[in-house]
Design an enzyme around this catalytic site. Structure first.
Site, PDB file in Angstrom:
ATOM      1  N   THR A  63      -1.060   6.659  -2.096  1.00  0.00           N
ATOM      2  CA  THR A  63      -0.293   5.346  -2.318  1.00  0.00           C
ATOM      3  C   THR A  63      -0.165   4.549  -0.838  1.00  0.00           C
ATOM      4  OG1 THR A  63       1.873   6.374  -2.257  1.00  0.00           O
ATOM      5  CG2 THR A  63       0.787   5.913  -4.449  1.00  0.00           C
ATOM      6  N   ARG A  81      -2.582   3.867   2.412  1.00  0.00           N
ATOM      7  CA  ARG A  81      -3.537   2.750   2.544  1.00  0.00           C
ATOM      8  C   ARG A  81      -4.956   3.681   2.164  1.00  0.00           C
ATOM      9  NH1 ARG A  81      -0.381  -0.396   2.251  1.00  0.00           N
ATOM     10  NH2 ARG A  81       0.109  -2.060   3.686  1.00  0.00           N
ATOM     11  N   ASP A 139      -3.791   4.472  -5.485  1.00  0.00           N
ATOM     12  CA  ASP A 139      -3.207   3.058  -5.664  1.00  0.00           C
ATOM     13  C   ASP A 139      -3.725   2.121  -4.560  1.00  0.00           C
ATOM     14  OD1 ASP A 139      -1.437   1.187  -7.196  1.00  0.00           O
ATOM     15  OD2 ASP A 139      -0.277   1.301  -5.161  1.00  0.00           O
ATOM     16  N   GLU A 142     -10.669  -2.046  -1.125  1.00  0.00           N
ATOM     17  CA  GLU A 142      -9.741  -2.875  -1.815  1.00  0.00           C
ATOM     18  C   GLU A 142      -9.972  -4.455  -1.962  1.00  0.00           C
ATOM     19  OE1 GLU A 142      -5.975  -0.721  -1.582  1.00  0.00           O
ATOM     20  OE2 GLU A 142      -5.026  -3.081  -0.862  1.00  0.00           O
ATOM     21  N   HIS A 197      -3.088  -1.254  -6.254  1.00  0.00           N
ATOM     22  CA  HIS A 197      -2.172  -1.584  -5.411  1.00  0.00           C
ATOM     23  C   HIS A 197      -0.840  -2.174  -5.867  1.00  0.00           C
ATOM     24  CE1 HIS A 197      -1.808  -2.103  -0.732  1.00  0.00           C
ATOM     25  NE2 HIS A 197      -0.712  -1.970  -1.063  1.00  0.00           N
ATOM     26  N   GLN A 198      -0.107  -1.463  -6.722  1.00  0.00           N
ATOM     27  CA  GLN A 198       1.070  -1.979  -7.457  1.00  0.00           C
ATOM     28  C   GLN A 198       2.213  -1.040  -7.050  1.00  0.00           C
ATOM     29  OE1 GLN A 198      -0.368  -0.923 -11.891  1.00  0.00           O
ATOM     30  NE2 GLN A 198       1.695  -0.783 -11.865  1.00  0.00           N
ATOM     31  N   PHE A 256       4.373  -1.028  -5.106  1.00  0.00           N
ATOM     32  CA  PHE A 256       5.528  -1.746  -4.615  1.00  0.00           C
ATOM     33  C   PHE A 256       6.193  -2.672  -5.431  1.00  0.00           C
ATOM     34  CE2 PHE A 256       4.019  -6.076  -4.420  1.00  0.00           C
ATOM     35  CZ  PHE A 256       2.691  -6.101  -4.688  1.00  0.00           C
TER      36      PHE A 256
END
Ligand code: NAD
Length: 335
Positions: free
Chosen positions: A233, A235, A259, A264, A296-297, A299
């Site tokens: 999660t 990079r 993630d 991406e 990439h969720q 956060f």
């Protein structure tokens, strides 16, 4: 301050507008990411506000400087997308949000691990088809397994504690700056080679730097335990995706939850459900039953979005008033 806010989605605008009631900045929203083609949109703005996949290389920073930009406000923690040498030379300060909610990312990491390990994503899809068969859904207990946490800063520390105290895992950690509190609760620091060789689960929480790029490569996967689960999660480029695919094809890896993904920026944060995806590597990843990918969720919680908006706008206010920038990212200005 007049601020060009790039790569904005409706939820970004919602949280920034709510927080801006206390600051009164002139926020100009743009949907596209900041890059060589869009940098000119910042003309007349003293600051740009950007996210994880915006481009802040030398040509873009030069264009921003020509347009009068003096501040880059990253509304994220990571800053691997910024050329700091160019920013320093051009007199552009860079601020970030160092800790908007480490809990948001740590909790999501544990969620991904549990879903991957217990195949919850596959079970969900089956039940929607009235398929209640359990074949192929056998998982493993976390209890007693060895989990390796790479990077025990704000996020990794919470993950390590949850794995150690919540699930009674044996937790190994690697970090150039060990955390004494974690050692007190039974986490054992080892070098990254030992961590990779001795773990059943590896979860990545270090920043992406030239040193950590492709930390998980073919050699690391070869040295790993058979059936290793990898969770990333942090990079995408911490992992060599081609090596990951080879490790999945050879059955060396037991499963992967991501993630974040190396390439991406061509995919994530957009609805591409009616498009043909050109990225064959990503498409291959999606074919494995033991790969779970989110866009990439990690956060994305109400608390985190509120904190991101408040910290970002407060930094912009500090810059406007000439106050010290608490969340400025090194290196110091050279021009
Ligand atoms: P942090 O700076 O608090 O912690 C990073 C830790 O990594 C530090 O303790 C540092 O000493 C350690 N480290 C540096 N190099 C290392 C190496 N080679 N090996 C092992 N450890 C090393 O950062 P954080 O807030 O915990 O965030 C970690 C990462 O998570 C960020 O860099 C960011 O890229 C990523 N992140 C992702 C999301 C998401 O939504 N998926 C959200 C926030 C942050």
């Amino acid at each position: 301050m007049r601020v060009a806010v790039f790569a904005t989605k409706p939820y970004d605008r919602h949280y920034l507008d709510a927080a801006n009631a206390a600051f009164g900045h002139d926020l100009v929203y743009f949907e596209p990411r900041l890059d060589g083609a869009t940098a000119t949109l910042a003309k007349g703005c003293a600051a740009v506000c950007v996210f994880v996949n915006d481009t802040l290389d030398e040509p873009v920073l030069e264009e921003l400087a020509r347009n009068g930009v003096r501040l880059v406000a990253l509304r994220c923690a990571g800053f691997n997308n910024v050329d700091f040498t160019a920013a320093g030379r051009l007199g552009i300060d860079v601020v970030r949000v160092p800790a908007y909610s480490p809990h948001a990312v740590a909790e999501f990491t544990i969620g991904l691990l549990l879903a991957l390990d217990r195949k919850i994503h596959r079970a969900w899809a089956r039940v929607r088809e009235n398929n209640f068969a359990l074949d192929g859904l056998i998982g493993r207990n976390l209890f007693g397994r060895t989990a390796g946490v790479v990077g025990t800063g704000q996020i990794g520390r919470l993950v390590a504690r949850a794995l150690r105290l919540g699930f009674s895992c044996d937790v190994l950690a690697s970090d150039p700056a060990p955390d004494a509190g974690l050692e007190d609760c039974g986490v054992r620091y080892v070098d990254s080679a030992e961590l990779l060789a001795a773990s059943d689960i590896v979860t990545l929480h270090c920043p992406l730097t030239p040193d950590t790029r492709h930390l998980i490569d073919a050699a690391a996967i070869t040295r790993a335990r058979d059936g290793l689960l990898i969770v990333n999660t942090s990079r995408g480029a911490l992992i060599d995706t081609s090596a990951l695919i080879a490790g999945l094809k050879s059955r060396k890896l037991g499963g992967v939850a991501l993630d974040v993904y190396e390439q991406e920026s061509n995919l994530f944060f957009e609805d591409l459900s009616s498009e043909i995806i050109d990225d064959d590597v990503f498409q291959r990843l999606l074919t494995f039953p033991n790969v779970l990918i989110t866009g990439h969720q990690a956060f994305l919680t109400d608390e985190a979005l509120t904190a991101i908006a408040q910290t970002t706008l407060a930094s912009i206010a500090d810059a406007e008033a000439g106050r010290p920038l608490r969340h400025r990212v090194a290196p110091p200005r050279t021009a």
